[in-house]
Write a protein that holds these residues in place. Structure first.
Motif, PDB file in Angstrom:
ATOM      1  N   MET A   1       0.848  -1.183   0.000  1.00  0.00           N
ATOM      2  CA  MET A   1       0.000   0.000   0.000  1.00  0.00           C
ATOM      3  C   MET A   1       0.890   1.242   0.000  1.00  0.00           C
ATOM      4  O   MET A   1       1.879   1.295   0.699  1.00  0.00           O
ATOM      5  N   ASN A   2       0.455   2.211  -0.735  1.00  0.00           N
ATOM      6  CA  ASN A   2       1.231   3.455  -0.725  1.00  0.00           C
ATOM      7  C   ASN A   2       0.716   4.391   0.369  1.00  0.00           C
ATOM      8  O   ASN A   2      -0.306   4.156   0.993  1.00  0.00           O
ATOM      9  N   LYS A   3       1.441   5.455   0.590  1.00  0.00           N
ATOM     10  CA  LYS A   3       1.126   6.382   1.674  1.00  0.00           C
ATOM     11  C   LYS A   3      -0.205   7.087   1.482  1.00  0.00           C
ATOM     12  O   LYS A   3      -0.920   7.358   2.450  1.00  0.00           O
ATOM     13  N   LEU A   4      -0.577   7.362   0.237  1.00  0.00           N
ATOM     14  CA  LEU A   4      -1.844   8.049  -0.037  1.00  0.00           C
ATOM     15  C   LEU A   4      -3.033   7.178   0.364  1.00  0.00           C
ATOM     16  O   LEU A   4      -3.972   7.652   1.019  1.00  0.00           O
ATOM     17  N   THR A   5      -3.002   5.910   0.004  1.00  0.00           N
ATOM     18  CA  THR A   5      -4.089   4.997   0.358  1.00  0.00           C
ATOM     19  C   THR A   5      -4.190   4.836   1.869  1.00  0.00           C
ATOM     20  O   THR A   5      -5.285   4.857   2.435  1.00  0.00           O
TER      21      THR A   5
END
Length: 138
Positions: A1-5
């Motif tokens: 998962m990326n930081k935005l999600t």
């Protein structure tokens, strides 16, 4: 998962938690404050009544043979009090369950053994003053 999600998921959790908190605060603000809200029973004329929002139950004091109390550890150090109302005229037993808020008169999320024993003693004192025999199974 990326930081935005991860940030979006965290923000959604905070918003839902805040909305839930506001909902419960508003809901409880308009609730009438009943002095008997922490009592598991009360007396009305010659009747013994259970103070249950789920099911109303009552009988005459003379019809009660005895009330048996006990306490048990339910989970994670939390204790519950149990009662059985034994009537003279029938084999059916009415069961009740309660926590330490009966004695402390405030909401208790975790009840230790001492609080339950105090609640049971408190209930037994009230019942014996009203002529109802009680038993305590330790």
């Amino acid at each position: 998962m990326n930081k935005l999600t991860l940030g979006i998921i965290l923000l959604d959790m905070v918003i839902l938690g805040g909305a839930g908190l506001i909902y419960f605060k508003v809901k409880n603000k308009n609730k009438p404050k009943d002095p008997r809200s922490f009592d598991i029973f009360y007396f009305e004329d010659d009747n013994f009544c259970l103070n249950s929002p789920v099911r109303k139950w009552s009988c005459r004091k003379e019809d009660i043979e005895c009330i048996k109390f006990s306490c048990k550890k339910v989970r994670l150090g939390n204790y519950r009090g149990f009662g059985e109302i034994v009537r003279k005229d029938t084999d059916a037993v009415q069961k009740i369950m309660f926590d330490g808020s009966v004695y402390s008169k405030k909401i208790k999320l975790i009840t230790n053994e001492k609080d339950i024993k105090n609640a049971i003693k408190f209930c037994i004192d009230i019942l014996t003053k009203n002529g109802i025999r009680c038993e305590y199974e330790d």
